[in-house]
Design an enzyme around this catalytic site. Structure first.
Site, short mmCIF file in Angstrom:
data_model
loop_
_atom_site.label_atom_id
_atom_site.label_comp_id
_atom_site.label_asym_id
_atom_site.label_seq_id
_atom_site.Cartn_x
_atom_site.Cartn_y
_atom_site.Cartn_z
N SER A 172 -33.49 39.35 -20.78
CA SER A 172 -33.15 39.67 -19.40
C SER A 172 -33.32 38.43 -18.52
O SER A 172 -33.85 37.41 -18.96
CB SER A 172 -34.03 40.81 -18.86
OG SER A 172 -35.40 40.41 -18.85
N TYR A 210 -50.38 33.26 -11.04
CA TYR A 210 -49.03 32.80 -11.38
C TYR A 210 -48.85 31.33 -11.02
O TYR A 210 -48.45 30.51 -11.85
CB TYR A 210 -47.99 33.67 -10.67
CG TYR A 210 -46.56 33.28 -11.01
CD1 TYR A 210 -45.96 33.74 -12.18
CD2 TYR A 210 -45.82 32.47 -10.15
CE1 TYR A 210 -44.66 33.39 -12.50
CE2 TYR A 210 -44.51 32.12 -10.46
CZ TYR A 210 -43.95 32.58 -11.63
OH TYR A 210 -42.65 32.22 -11.95
#
Length: 333
Positions: free
Chosen positions: A12, A193
């Site tokens: 994806s 992150y």
């Protein structure tokens, strides 16, 4: 001889768009889709072969957040291939991102509004968790799982007569202020992150320093701000509907808004055609898009030093020793 390309997170988003574009560039590739969800991988496999019947497309199951999965996948890949020409280390996670509303509204009325939207700096916090291997999930997925994959695949990657390339998906949000050698898994912070992407940049530099002479080269890229499942999960759908006109307008002022996975892969496809020896290991390569939708490549000098990169690399090697011993003990029980 067919070039062999391995792409993690290929089912994806950026990974899928990259696979489609690579086959347009060279439909005689051997493209290996490394995915966590095999049902999605098989669907992508069928779609790619339908549009490029001369290509060779295979799949391998791997969850880079799970070290047992990484070891199994590595063993399988070493049985299948003699070499890997390109490894796109693209799989990543940003779990439960939460928007800092105060930072958003204060940034909207400041001179840093374009920078804020282009990098998401200070906007997003995440709730990290611990994996089955006892590691922070974001660090394990975005950095360490890929590091172990590379270490296991060294026999397929290190050929001085014909260099191989590692291409990491990093971010403009890879900030030095978010990373600490004393807490490189970012267990004490709220922005794992950004920390993991800075760690990726450091690892990239260290890998070049330690492996270029053996024929392995590494680069880091930023695909820009791309609207994928990862980003759509940050806000409710109706908020995105309200924001989209503003986002499209911002493209005329900030080239980081690539928006589509196709645009975001511009730099990853560009690197497919470059000689790795010609690339600067201290440079990050960026996808950029004009307000009218034209794609181009930018470069950015990374805010890091080689000594810190080497220390981080040595920390990863020590952690690798520890997890290997732990896994071996578990297997023997």
């Amino acid at each position: 001889m067919r070039k062999v390309v391995l792409v993690t997170g290929a089912s994806s988003g950026i990974g899928l768009a990259l696979c489609k574009r690579l086959l347009v560039e060279d439909d005689e590739l051997h493209l290996c889709l490394a995915c966590r969800n095999m049902s999605k991988a098989e669907a992508v496999h069928a779609t790619l072969l339908a549009s490029h019947p001369t290509a060779e497309v295979t799949t391998v199951q791997v969850d880079v957040s799970n070290l047992q999965s990484v070891f199994r996948a590595s063993s399988e890949l070493k049985q299948r291939f003699q070499r890997l020409d390109f490894v796109y280390l693209n799989a990543g996670v940003m779990p439960n991102p939460q928007l800092n509303i105060r930072a958003l509204f204060s940034g909207l009325f400041s001179r840093k509004v374009i920078h804020m939207f282009s990098t998401a700096e200070g906007l997003l916090t995440q709730d990290d968790k611990i994996t089955a291997d006892g590691l922070q999930e974001v660090f394990a997925t975005n950095v360490f799982g890929h590091f172990i994959l590379i270490r296991e695949l060294e026999p397929l990657l290190c050929h001085s007569d014909n260099p191989s390339q590692l291409i990491w998906t990093s971010s403009r949000n890879a900030k030095k202020s978010l990373f600490s050698l004393e807490d490189f898994q970012h267990s004490k912070g709220q922005e794992p992150y950004g920390s993991s992407k800075y760690a990726t940049d450091l690892l990239n530099v260290a890998l070049n320093r330690n492996f270029n002479q053996r024929g392995l080269y590494s680069s880091v890229v930023c695909p820009g701000i791309v609207l994928t499942n990862l980003t759509y999960g940050i806000l409710p759908p109706f908020i995105w509907t309200l924001l989209m006109p503003i986002i499209w307008l911002l493209r005329f002022f900030a080239n980081a808004f690539t928006l589509t996975p196709y645009n975001g892969t511009e730099v990853l496809v560009w690197l497919f055609h470059q000689k790795p020896e010609s690339l600067n290991p201290l440079t990050k390569y960026l996808s950029a898009t004009t307000g009218f939708g034209s794609n181009y490549i930018m470069t950015q000098k990374m805010d890091l030093d080689e000594d810190t990169a080497e220390k981080f690399y040595q920390n990863l090697l020590e952690l690798e020793k520890h997890v290997r011993v732990t896994i071996q003990k578990t297997d023997n029980q």
